[in-house]
Design a protein around this motif. Structure first.
Motif, PDB file in Angstrom:
ATOM      1  N   SER A 171      -2.860  -2.575   1.184  1.00 53.81           N
ATOM      2  CA  SER A 171      -3.148  -2.447   2.608  1.00 53.81           C
ATOM      3  C   SER A 171      -4.017  -1.214   2.856  1.00 53.81           C
ATOM      4  O   SER A 171      -4.154  -0.335   1.994  1.00 53.81           O
ATOM      5  N   ASP A 172      -4.589  -1.145   4.050  1.00 52.41           N
ATOM      6  CA  ASP A 172      -5.397   0.022   4.416  1.00 52.41           C
ATOM      7  C   ASP A 172      -4.553   1.297   4.338  1.00 52.41           C
ATOM      8  O   ASP A 172      -5.045   2.351   3.925  1.00 52.41           O
ATOM      9  N   TYR A 173      -3.300   1.192   4.744  1.00 51.36           N
ATOM     10  CA  TYR A 173      -2.419   2.362   4.704  1.00 51.36           C
ATOM     11  C   TYR A 173      -2.194   2.812   3.258  1.00 51.36           C
ATOM     12  O   TYR A 173      -2.264   4.007   2.955  1.00 51.36           O
ATOM     13  N   GLN A 174      -1.925   1.871   2.361  1.00 51.70           N
ATOM     14  CA  GLN A 174      -1.701   2.225   0.960  1.00 51.70           C
ATOM     15  C   GLN A 174      -2.940   2.863   0.344  1.00 51.70           C
ATOM     16  O   GLN A 174      -2.842   3.829  -0.421  1.00 51.70           O
ATOM     17  N   SER A 176      -5.192   4.525   2.004  1.00 53.04           N
ATOM     18  CA  SER A 176      -5.334   5.848   2.613  1.00 53.04           C
ATOM     19  C   SER A 176      -4.419   6.857   1.945  1.00 53.04           C
ATOM     20  O   SER A 176      -4.827   7.999   1.670  1.00 53.04           O
ATOM     21  N   VAL A 177      -3.175   6.461   1.654  1.00 55.51           N
ATOM     22  CA  VAL A 177      -2.239   7.362   0.985  1.00 55.51           C
ATOM     23  C   VAL A 177      -2.744   7.730  -0.404  1.00 55.51           C
ATOM     24  O   VAL A 177      -2.709   8.896  -0.815  1.00 55.51           O
ATOM     25  N   ASN A 180      -5.717  10.234  -0.096  1.00 59.20           N
ATOM     26  CA  ASN A 180      -5.301  11.595   0.254  1.00 59.20           C
ATOM     27  C   ASN A 180      -4.564  12.276  -0.889  1.00 59.20           C
ATOM     28  O   ASN A 180      -4.683  13.491  -1.083  1.00 59.20           O
TER      29      ASN A 180
END
Length: 400
Positions: A171-174, A176-177, A180
């Motif tokens: 996912s986009d969240y994964q 992004s994590v 970072n």
């Protein structure tokens, strides 16, 4: 050994009182607020020293024993003509630290990133969390997020295929994590590099290979180590973390051979080593007890931690301090033997400052925000285990 813990300064969620209660007598700290390359002036050094060891407050049992780190400017690592200015500033910082009684200064020579992981909250079976490096996840970042030119050449076909398959499922969240996490890489900071400029930082090393980076390191140490020797400071380089090339960048402090070449490049005792068993222990070909015996006189600071190499992969995660791939018994025994040698030889610095590195996030700290690897309870547990091991070995008739 002298038991210490790292303290990131007034904003560190782990307090000086926490460190004292853990049983430490020494503090490892740095002036992270000063931009890399600027001079550490005497006023800033003395202010930090007073915070740690002011005689009239409850922390008087603590002393600022080690600077970690006095960072090396990227222009020095790249060998630019401007390095002379930054080397001169480095010398002035060393003189100012010596004038304040600081005798041990840790640094590293890793290009761009100080350390690399792909997960900061890898959960172990008992529920505690730790740091982990997964080769396929790093390939995802390199190949499909950063999209570094010619990155494909650094990965086996099966790794590229597995990375692409996993990338498409994230996912986009994964993503992004992961981004970072990889870009964090700066101890004492909660801010990651900006992905939009990160490639440009790598591009500046395009013409710097393994040979050239070594030359730049040896040039730097040949200029600063004699000054350190003159003012009574022991410089100690931290090994690469992890000890292998990443993102097309050379890494030149990863093996016994690397350390041997560096020690010979400037053969003064002030040119020394931070013996990090976690970084060096990721490589199966590093004989840690043997390295302590061979480099003993040049080891000025010790990080005790261990990782667990995950079989059949290039993955590893931080392991319990007594239960990873590092033979901690033999390591501590070799370190205590070196201390005994120094005592017999009449060294003033016969005791090695040691800190437990990269404790687990566990118990109440699972609900707190701390610097990755530097929660209070995990390091307390690690230090307790290491102190027990140290005492048992020290009282053993077999210690020579």
């Amino acid at each position: 050994m002298i038991h210490t813990m790292r303290w990131f300064g007034p904003n560190d969620p782990v307090s000086l009182m926490d460190i004292r209660q853990a049983g430490c007598s020494g503090v490892v700290s740095a002036l992270h607020q000063i931009p890399v390359g600027d001079i550490w002036n005497s006023q800033a050094i003395e202010e930090r020293k007073r915070l740690i060891q002011e005689k009239n407050n409850q922390f008087s049992a603590l002393k600022w024993l080690v600077v970690e780190s006095l960072p090396v400017h990227e222009d020095i690592k790249k060998g630019l003509s401007s390095r002379e200015f930054y080397i001169d500033n480095y010398k002035k910082s060393l003189r100012n630290l010596a004038a304040s009684g600081i005798k041990t200064v840790c640094y590293n020579f890793m290009p761009v990133l100080d350390w690399s992981r792909t997960s900061l909250d890898y959960q172990l079976p008992e529920g505690s969390k730790t740091l982990r490096f997964v080769w396929i996840d790093f390939a995802i970042f390199d190949l499909f997020i950063l999209k570094r030119p010619n990155a494909e050449a650094d990965y086996e076909p099966e790794t590229r295929i597995a990375a692409e398959s996993k990338f498409r499922s994230m996912s986009d969240y994964q993503l992004s994590v992961l981004t970072n996490t990889v870009l964090l890489g700066l101890p004492g900071s909660e801010e990651a590099f900006d992905l939009n400029i990160f490639q440009s930082l790598l591009d500046e090393y395009a013409d710097i290979d393994d040979v050239q980076l070594r030359k730049n390191l040896y040039y730097f140490i040949s200029k600063v180590a004699p000054v350190a020797q003159e003012v009574g400071i022991n410089l100690c380089i931290h090994p690469d973390d992890p000890p292998r090339s990443l993102l097309g960048l050379p890494r030149v402090v990863s093996t016994e051979s690397d350390l041997d070449q560096l020690m010979k490049a400037c053969d003064v005792r002030a040119n020394g080593i931070t013996f990090c068993t976690g970084s060096l222990g990721v490589r199966e070909d590093n004989d840690l007890p043997g390295m302590i015996k061979r480099f003993g006189d040049r080891i000025h600071f010790v990080h005790l931690r261990t990782t667990k190499r995950e079989e059949g992969t290039r993955n590893f995660h931080e392991a319990p301090h007594l239960n990873g791939d590092v033979d901690m018994y033999e390591v501590v025994k070799a370190l205590l033997t070196e201390e005994n040698r120094r005592k017999s030889a009449g060294y003033a610095d016969s005791l090695l400052p040691m800190r437990p590195d990269h404790g687990f996030q566990m118990l109440d700290d699972l609900q707190k925000k701390t610097y990755p690897g530097y929660s209070a309870i995990g390091r307390l547990k690690a230090l307790a285990e290491l102190r027990g091991l140290e005492m048992a070995i020290a009282r053993s008739p077999s210690l020579v």
